[in-house]
Write a protein that holds these residues in place. Structure first.
Motif, PDB file in Angstrom:
ATOM      1  N   UNK A 111       0.853  -1.194   0.000  1.00 12.16           N
ATOM      2  CA  UNK A 111       0.000   0.000   0.000  1.00 12.16           C
ATOM      3  C   UNK A 111       0.887   1.243   0.000  1.00 12.16           C
ATOM      4  N   UNK A 112       0.366   2.387  -0.499  1.00 12.68           N
ATOM      5  CA  UNK A 112       1.161   3.618  -0.479  1.00 12.68           C
ATOM      6  C   UNK A 112       1.635   3.934   0.942  1.00 12.68           C
ATOM      7  N   UNK A 113       2.862   4.352   1.070  1.00  9.00           N
ATOM      8  CA  UNK A 113       3.478   4.737   2.351  1.00  9.00           C
ATOM      9  C   UNK A 113       3.575   3.588   3.349  1.00  9.00           C
ATOM     10  N   UNK A 151       3.511   1.203  10.448  1.00  5.83           N
ATOM     11  CA  UNK A 151       2.404   2.137  10.245  1.00  5.83           C
ATOM     12  C   UNK A 151       2.781   3.352  11.100  1.00  5.83           C
ATOM     13  N   UNK A 152       3.150   4.446  10.442  1.00  7.28           N
ATOM     14  CA  UNK A 152       3.695   5.582  11.188  1.00  7.28           C
ATOM     15  C   UNK A 152       2.666   6.221  12.118  1.00  7.28           C
ATOM     16  N   UNK A 153       1.388   6.070  11.796  1.00  7.54           N
ATOM     17  CA  UNK A 153       0.344   6.584  12.705  1.00  7.54           C
ATOM     18  C   UNK A 153       0.258   5.741  13.972  1.00  7.54           C
ATOM     19  N   UNK A 154       0.401   4.433  13.803  1.00  4.12           N
ATOM     20  CA  UNK A 154       0.315   3.532  14.960  1.00  4.12           C
ATOM     21  C   UNK A 154       1.652   3.450  15.695  1.00  4.12           C
ATOM     22  N   UNK A 155       2.735   3.822  15.011  1.00  4.54           N
ATOM     23  CA  UNK A 155       4.058   3.776  15.632  1.00  4.54           C
ATOM     24  C   UNK A 155       4.613   2.369  15.778  1.00  4.54           C
ATOM     25  N   UNK A 156       4.061   1.430  15.013  1.00  5.80           N
ATOM     26  CA  UNK A 156       4.523   0.046  15.128  1.00  5.80           C
ATOM     27  C   UNK A 156       4.149  -0.707  13.852  1.00  5.80           C
ATOM     28  N   UNK A 157       4.611  -1.941  13.753  1.00  5.46           N
ATOM     29  CA  UNK A 157       4.213  -2.788  12.632  1.00  5.46           C
ATOM     30  C   UNK A 157       2.724  -3.077  12.741  1.00  5.46           C
ATOM     31  N   UNK A 243       9.350   6.188  17.197  1.00  5.22           N
ATOM     32  CA  UNK A 243       8.565   4.941  17.239  1.00  5.22           C
ATOM     33  C   UNK A 243       9.193   3.935  18.215  1.00  5.22           C
ATOM     34  N   UNK A 244       9.111   4.253  19.537  1.00  5.24           N
ATOM     35  CA  UNK A 244       9.814   3.406  20.515  1.00  5.24           C
ATOM     36  C   UNK A 244       9.313   1.955  20.549  1.00  5.24           C
TER      37      UNK A 244
END
Ligand SMILES: [Zn+2]
Length: 355
Positions: A111-113, A151-157, A243-244
């Motif tokens: 998917x994009x991004x 997923x940069x919004x979720x901060x995790x895979x 993204x800790x």
């Protein structure tokens, strides 16, 4: 050509010698003089099941470079490659007689991004089944999808696809005659992939014991790609600060990578050998990947089996069989006893021709 063996054919089958006549392997001594004898331990050509021919760190490459990549693999003894997605159309390599055999997976799908830029065909969720059917028709019987990524919004895979769409996609690929493999690091993607009917798993670092049991039961191979896992501390460092959770997870998975490979092996999961060359990892590294699997705790003889005849059988390509194309590698020392012997092939024979 005479092969003064041992000729290692399979798990419990070793022949004393063999011959190559008109590019084909035979165990029957041919009439007439033999023009050349190769001495040493003979095994089927190595199989890299996760190797991106036609990809480098910037994405698509020129055909000349794709060919060069394949030749570097060949010279290391890799005579059969299942690519794991390529942005370059590499079908022309089928007609290059000096190039290793190639089984293509089309362009990988993301998917994009939600994946590395310039690598994948980027689509919206709803388009997955159509895209998988299209890539199935472009490849040689395989489709590769990215199942999870940061997923940069979720901060995790997190998984890229809901299970129902994934299942439709796998069904569409199967309908088009292809098997499907998936890139997955995360635990969260595993149930969906298995429920959707996935055929093969790349990396598989997040698989839990129940997933391993299911892979073993259904004979779904996992390709551990230990060379790629060496990059996890680097991925973690990129996530530090922002993204800790992601960074901590990548470090955890890296720390237990060998233990995880042993757990997969002990659970009866069929493992295969893949270097993940292309992108950031160099070609010609199958001997290094094999040595890492031994370092992780797999017996060398087992690693040779999964890097040769078992992978060939899984991909439907003959090994050292009467009448098969003579695709083989000769070593002075037995790699089933010391895996480092793979680094020093004395002869590489592809389609009966000495490379
Ligand atoms: Zn890959």
């Amino acid at each position: 050509m005479h092969l003064a063996g041992p000729v290692v054919v399979g798990d419990d089958e070793v022949r004393a010698e063999a011959w190559v006549v008109d590019g084909r392997l035979t165990f029957e001594r041919p009439d007439g003089p033999v023009e050349r004898t190769l001495e040493g331990v003979v095994i089927p050509g190595l199989v890299d099941v996760h190797c991106h021919v036609g990809l480098d760190s910037g994405g698509e490459v020129e055909p000349e470079l794709a060919l060069k990549q394949a030749m570097v693999d060949r010279d290391a003894g890799t005579l059969l490659i299942r690519d794991a997605g390529s942005p370059t159309s590499t079908a022309f390599l089928h007609d290059v007689i000096e190039a290793p055999r190639l089984i293509r997976a089309g362009r990988f799908i993301a998917r994009p991004k939600r994946y590395l830029r310039h690598y994948a065909r980027e689509i919206e969720v709803a388009d997955l089944p159509t895209a998988m059917a299209e890539e199935a028709r472009k490849g040689d019987g395989w489709v590769k999808i990215i199942a999870d990524w940061i997923d940069r919004d979720a901060g995790d895979l997190t998984p890229l696809w809901p299970t129902d769409v994934l299942a439709e996609g796998v069904a569409a690929a199967h309908e088009a005659g292809a098997r499907v493999t998936a890139h997955t690091f995360a635990t969260e993607a595993a149930d969906g992939l298995l429920d959707a009917g996935i055929d093969c798993i790349e990396h598989g670092t997040g698989l839990l014991p129940e997933h391993l049991a299911e892979c073993a039961r259904r004979g779904i191979p996992v390709v551990p790609t230990l060379l790629q896992l060496e990059n996890f501390p680097g991925f973690a460092a990129q996530g530090d600060g922002k993204f800790p959770e992601y960074a901590a997870r990548m470090r955890r998975m890296h720390a237990r990578r060998f233990e995880h490979v042993r757990a997969m092996h002990d659970a009866g999961v069929p493992l295969l050998v893949g270097t993940d060359a292309g992108g950031t990892i160099g070609h010609g590294n199958l001997p290094t990947e094999a040595a890492l699997l031994v370092e992780a705790g797999l017996p060398a003889a087992e690693v040779i089996a999964i890097a040769t005849w078992r992978a060939r059988s899984y991909l439907g390509v003959p090994g050292l069989e009467e009448g098969a194309s003579a695709d083989l590698v000769v070593y002075a020392d037995d790699p089933r006893e010391d895996i480092r012997a793979l680094e020093r092939p004395t002869h590489v024979v592809l389609r009966g021709a000495l490379v």
